[in-house]
Design a protein around this motif. Structure first.
Motif, short mmCIF file in Angstrom:
data_model
loop_
_atom_site.label_atom_id
_atom_site.label_comp_id
_atom_site.label_asym_id
_atom_site.label_seq_id
_atom_site.Cartn_x
_atom_site.Cartn_y
_atom_site.Cartn_z
N VAL A 18 0.77 -1.17 -0.09
CA VAL A 18 0.01 -0.05 0.10
C VAL A 18 0.93 1.21 0.03
O VAL A 18 1.79 1.57 0.94
CB VAL A 18 -1.05 -0.14 1.24
CG1 VAL A 18 -1.90 1.18 1.28
CG2 VAL A 18 -1.59 -1.22 1.22
N VAL A 19 0.83 1.97 -1.17
CA VAL A 19 1.80 2.98 -1.37
C VAL A 19 0.95 4.45 -1.40
O VAL A 19 -0.11 4.62 -1.85
CB VAL A 19 2.25 2.91 -2.63
CG1 VAL A 19 3.44 4.02 -3.16
CG2 VAL A 19 3.09 1.51 -2.71
N ILE A 20 1.56 5.51 -0.70
CA ILE A 20 0.98 7.03 -0.75
C ILE A 20 2.14 7.85 -1.39
O ILE A 20 3.29 7.68 -1.20
CB ILE A 20 0.69 7.46 0.66
CG1 ILE A 20 1.91 7.46 1.54
CG2 ILE A 20 -0.64 6.46 1.12
CD1 ILE A 20 1.47 8.17 2.87
N ASP A 21 1.83 8.61 -2.18
CA ASP A 21 2.43 9.86 -2.50
C ASP A 21 2.42 10.87 -1.91
O ASP A 21 1.27 11.60 -1.83
CB ASP A 21 1.98 10.08 -4.27
CG ASP A 21 2.99 11.08 -5.05
OD1 ASP A 21 3.33 11.84 -4.36
OD2 ASP A 21 3.21 10.66 -6.16
N LEU A 22 3.43 11.26 -1.21
CA LEU A 22 3.37 12.34 -0.32
C LEU A 22 3.24 13.73 -1.01
O LEU A 22 2.60 14.47 -0.34
CB LEU A 22 4.73 12.52 0.50
CG LEU A 22 5.01 11.10 1.18
CD1 LEU A 22 6.39 11.24 2.01
CD2 LEU A 22 3.81 11.07 2.55
N ASP A 248 -5.90 13.04 -8.04
CA ASP A 248 -5.98 13.63 -6.31
C ASP A 248 -5.79 12.30 -5.56
O ASP A 248 -5.74 12.27 -4.26
CB ASP A 248 -7.33 14.07 -6.14
CG ASP A 248 -7.59 15.43 -6.91
OD1 ASP A 248 -6.52 16.01 -7.23
OD2 ASP A 248 -8.87 15.60 -7.44
N CYS A 249 -5.63 11.01 -6.09
CA CYS A 249 -5.72 9.75 -5.39
C CYS A 249 -4.22 9.44 -5.10
O CYS A 249 -3.62 9.14 -5.90
CB CYS A 249 -6.30 8.54 -6.00
SG CYS A 249 -8.25 8.78 -6.64
N ALA A 250 -4.04 9.65 -4.00
CA ALA A 250 -2.70 9.72 -3.20
C ALA A 250 -2.11 8.15 -2.75
O ALA A 250 -1.19 8.14 -2.32
CB ALA A 250 -2.39 10.70 -2.03
N LEU A 251 -3.27 7.39 -2.77
CA LEU A 251 -2.80 5.89 -2.28
C LEU A 251 -3.20 4.83 -3.54
O LEU A 251 -4.15 5.13 -4.06
CB LEU A 251 -3.67 5.60 -0.80
CG LEU A 251 -3.35 4.21 -0.32
CD1 LEU A 251 -3.42 4.47 1.07
CD2 LEU A 251 -4.33 3.18 -1.15
#
Length: 359
Positions: A18-22, A248-251
């Protein structure tokens, strides 16, 4: 079509990851804060989505007044992480929880919600433990049919009970209006406020909520703050609601294709234990960025069943793809860490510190 970043993440962390773009996280935080500032209401983001004190501190640094939690366990983690203004938007019942609430109230400012006399009757115990008054808001239902009193008269009666209880302070109202229910919510609030005035009381807090309600922030005359959770990451449900785009989807969930046993089907290594079975009323169980016409048609626990019949481009075994979840909040609660990136650069990882804090 596997990218160098996907290969690096798969090599270091395995998949599903599960990856988030800061960069996107920070943009989403700024966007919500700007919406609240423009409407003249305080931002009190809900941490149920990210469950991270580090991200909560980013929200506060961007201008948030405090945070919202759903459960005491989340609030305890956030207080340990340095957050000192916390609203729990949930009825708190039972001796064990009241003891924990009192201990929290000794440390940080706590506000709790209640929608019934039984809950209110127990809260003075927490105030006694804390040695100072506890602020209580009355939760009101204006059409969502979840928790909350259904009439302004009930809301005023509970406000009176709170004000008359030793150790409690009536702080105001908590609302979660349906996206199309704001006129009815205004009628409810106006009537309730009239009843408060007759009783010599005032609602210092009028808290509205919901990421799909971001376009409605400030439309309720008399509102003082807004609670939004999902907007920090966004997901397919927010896209469907018209309040977010794919950008806009950061995850995203990085998943590997582990089987292509038929020309029109395949298997991802991400099933219900990763993406969860919460479809949110949408078609399929996620959106694959690299193959937008492919469908995640169904799940087993560790199998995501791909329907490739509508897609001319089809992934091969071993390919890593990125999936935008239908409902991001439940996905975060399935993992111990979030892998962090900025664009195409791997940064590290972030613990999901409040994961599983259900009590």
């Amino acid at each position: 079509m596997t990218t160098a970043l996907a290969e690096e993440i798969a090599r270091l962390y395995g998949t599903p990851a599960v990856v988030i773009d800061l960069d996107k996280v920070e943009a989403n935080i700024a966007r919500l804060q700007a919406a609240c500032d423009a409407a003249g209401v305080a931002n009190r983001p809900h941490i149920k989505t990210h469950k991270s004190p580090e991200l909560a501190r980013l929200q506060v640094a961007a201008g948030a007044r405090g945070i919202t939690c759903q459960k005491l366990g989340e609030a305890e983690v956030m207080a340990d992480g340095g957050i000192d203004d916390i609203l729990i938007s949930y009825n708190i019942l039972g001796e064990e929880k009241l003891g924990r609430l009192g201990a929290l109230q000794r440390r940080v400012r706590m506000i709790v919600a209640a929608d019934n006399p039984v809950t209110i009757a127990g809260l003075p115990k927490a105030a006694e433990i804390a040695g100072r008054n506890l602020e209580v808001v009355v939760e009101c239902d204006t059409g969502r049919k979840r928790a909350g009193v259904e009439t302004p008269g009930e809301a005023v009666d509970l406000a009176k009970q709170i004000a008359a209880s030793k150790g409690l302070t009536f702080a105001g109202f908590l609302m979660y209006p349906p996206e199309t229910g704001w006129p009815a919510t205004q009628d409810f609030l106006d009537t309730a406020n009239a009843g408060l005035r007759e009783a010599g009381l005032e609602a210092g807090i009028v808290s509205t909520g919901g990421s799909p309600n971001i376009p409605n922030i400030g439309k309720l005359k008399g509102s003082t703050e807004h609670r939004s959770g999902t907007s920090i990451f966004n997901d397919r449900m927010q896209i469907a609601a018209g309040v977010a785009s794919l950008e806009d989807c950061a995850l995203t969930v990085y998943a590997t294709v582990v089987s292509r046993a038929g020309p029109e089907r395949g298997i991802l290594d991400s099933g219900s234990k990763t993406l969860t079975s919460d479809k949110g009323g949408l078609d399929g169980h996620g959106y694959i960025l690299e193959y937008p016409l492919a469908r995640i048609a169904q799940f087993a626990e560790e199998h995501g069943f791909l329907d490739l019949s509508g897609s001319n481009e089809r992934p091969g075994v071993g390919e890593v793809v990125r999936v935008v979840p239908n409902h991001v909040c439940v996905v975060v609660n399935m993992v111990d860490r979030l892998v962090t990136v900025r664009g195409d650069k791997l940064i590290g990882e972030l613990p999901v510190a409040a994961r599983g804090k259900l009590t």
